[in-house]
Design a protein around this motif. Sequence first.
Motif, short mmCIF file in Angstrom:
data_model
loop_
_atom_site.label_atom_id
_atom_site.label_comp_id
_atom_site.label_asym_id
_atom_site.label_seq_id
_atom_site.Cartn_x
_atom_site.Cartn_y
_atom_site.Cartn_z
N ASP A 55 0.85 -1.25 -0.17
CA ASP A 55 0.26 0.08 0.18
C ASP A 55 0.87 1.16 0.29
O ASP A 55 0.28 2.47 -0.77
CB ASP A 55 -1.21 0.02 0.99
CG ASP A 55 -2.06 -0.90 0.96
OD1 ASP A 55 -2.23 -1.52 0.02
OD2 ASP A 55 -2.44 -1.00 2.07
N VAL A 56 2.54 0.92 0.28
CA VAL A 56 3.00 2.30 1.32
C VAL A 56 3.17 2.71 -0.59
O VAL A 56 3.39 3.89 -0.97
CB VAL A 56 3.92 2.39 1.84
CG1 VAL A 56 4.74 3.24 1.94
CG2 VAL A 56 3.51 2.55 3.50
N PHE A 57 3.83 1.26 -0.79
CA PHE A 57 4.55 1.93 -2.40
C PHE A 57 3.39 2.20 -3.32
O PHE A 57 4.09 3.27 -4.29
CB PHE A 57 5.50 0.10 -2.81
CG PHE A 57 6.83 0.57 -1.96
CD1 PHE A 57 8.16 1.34 -2.66
CD2 PHE A 57 7.17 -0.84 -1.47
CE1 PHE A 57 9.40 0.76 -1.59
CE2 PHE A 57 8.07 -0.33 -0.54
CZ PHE A 57 9.04 0.22 -1.06
N THR A 58 2.08 1.50 -3.52
CA THR A 58 1.07 2.04 -4.61
C THR A 58 1.20 3.15 -4.30
O THR A 58 1.17 4.11 -4.79
CB THR A 58 0.17 1.36 -3.99
OG1 THR A 58 0.23 -0.32 -4.38
CG2 THR A 58 -1.24 1.12 -4.90
N TRP A 59 1.22 4.28 -2.65
CA TRP A 59 0.83 5.42 -2.54
C TRP A 59 1.56 6.18 -3.21
O TRP A 59 1.01 7.62 -4.01
CB TRP A 59 0.21 5.78 -1.02
CG TRP A 59 0.48 7.10 -1.06
CD1 TRP A 59 -0.82 7.43 -0.78
CD2 TRP A 59 1.42 7.92 -0.68
NE1 TRP A 59 -0.89 9.42 -0.99
CE2 TRP A 59 0.83 9.48 -0.63
CE3 TRP A 59 2.25 7.74 -0.92
CZ2 TRP A 59 1.05 10.54 -0.25
CZ3 TRP A 59 3.10 9.32 -0.95
CH2 TRP A 59 2.22 10.52 0.16
N VAL A 81 4.85 3.94 6.37
CA VAL A 81 4.69 2.14 7.67
C VAL A 81 4.43 2.44 8.42
O VAL A 81 3.13 1.62 9.40
CB VAL A 81 5.70 1.43 7.13
CG1 VAL A 81 5.50 0.35 7.53
CG2 VAL A 81 5.83 0.63 5.62
N LEU A 82 4.95 2.86 9.26
CA LEU A 82 4.11 2.39 11.19
C LEU A 82 3.15 3.66 10.79
O LEU A 82 2.15 2.76 11.83
CB LEU A 82 4.98 3.79 11.06
CG LEU A 82 5.21 3.88 13.05
CD1 LEU A 82 5.18 2.83 13.65
CD2 LEU A 82 6.24 4.75 13.67
N THR A 188 -8.63 -6.32 6.37
CA THR A 188 -7.12 -5.86 5.93
C THR A 188 -6.87 -5.83 4.75
O THR A 188 -6.45 -5.06 3.60
CB THR A 188 -5.96 -6.13 7.25
OG1 THR A 188 -6.12 -7.27 7.00
CG2 THR A 188 -6.26 -5.61 8.10
N VAL A 189 -7.54 -7.26 4.18
CA VAL A 189 -6.67 -7.81 2.85
C VAL A 189 -7.60 -6.86 2.08
O VAL A 189 -7.29 -6.83 0.52
CB VAL A 189 -6.78 -9.21 2.20
CG1 VAL A 189 -6.36 -9.32 1.29
CG2 VAL A 189 -5.57 -9.79 2.91
N SER A 190 -8.51 -6.48 1.89
CA SER A 190 -10.24 -6.22 0.64
C SER A 190 -9.85 -5.08 1.03
O SER A 190 -10.42 -4.37 -0.06
CB SER A 190 -10.98 -7.00 0.68
OG SER A 190 -11.67 -6.42 2.36
N PHE A 191 -10.05 -4.28 1.79
CA PHE A 191 -9.16 -2.27 1.51
C PHE A 191 -8.72 -1.77 1.56
O PHE A 191 -7.29 -2.50 1.54
CB PHE A 191 -10.26 -2.20 3.05
CG PHE A 191 -12.04 -2.72 3.17
CD1 PHE A 191 -12.86 -1.50 2.76
CD2 PHE A 191 -12.50 -3.64 3.84
CE1 PHE A 191 -13.70 -1.97 2.73
CE2 PHE A 191 -13.28 -4.10 3.61
CZ PHE A 191 -14.37 -3.34 3.17
#
Length: 191
Positions: A55-59, A81-82, A188-191
């Motif tokens: 998610d961080v890299f996608t953002w 990440v934190l 957490t996986v789907s959102f």
Amino acid sequence: MINYSACFDQELVLLLKDDDDAAFKEIYLRYDKLLLIYAYKKLRNREEAKDLVQDVFTWLWNSRKDFSINTTLSGYLYKSVLNRIFDVVKHKGIIRKYVDSGEHYIEISNEETDYLIREKDIALLIEKEILAMPPKMREIYTLKKKYFLSTKEIATELSLSEHTVSTQMKRALKHLKVKLGIIVLFITVSF
């Protein structure tokens, strides 16, 4: 041709802002494993850690045009990440509080409004799990959590011993907590 592995982080950030895919790939290769280890140490769940880092890299990729940092790239990525770890932990606490209370609502402050949609989904999943309980267990759980009857009152109404009522309540709560683990993973996986 640019040797991306020899570039400093700040150079990679400038290249990234110019839509350079190779710069993004180099950033990813430099920090992916380190961030994954960091997230895993905090969460103790490999899949959650992988999703969170992804998610961080996608953002980062999606906001590359507006991306600016006042610190080092590594510091920025670790902080990102934190912050996401805090979100995950906070969200798990809300779900756990919700199930443990046996109530079918969560008080959400203004800071937690992004969880409103998830809360409705969780409520439906919990209702589904309550309906999946054996009939007597479901009846005891409902009398206790919805109608606020005491163990003694439930035992009298259903002609059961108080020990049986207590045991069934413990089993009902355990059933929900076991399912809660699956719900947390799904959310957490789907959102």
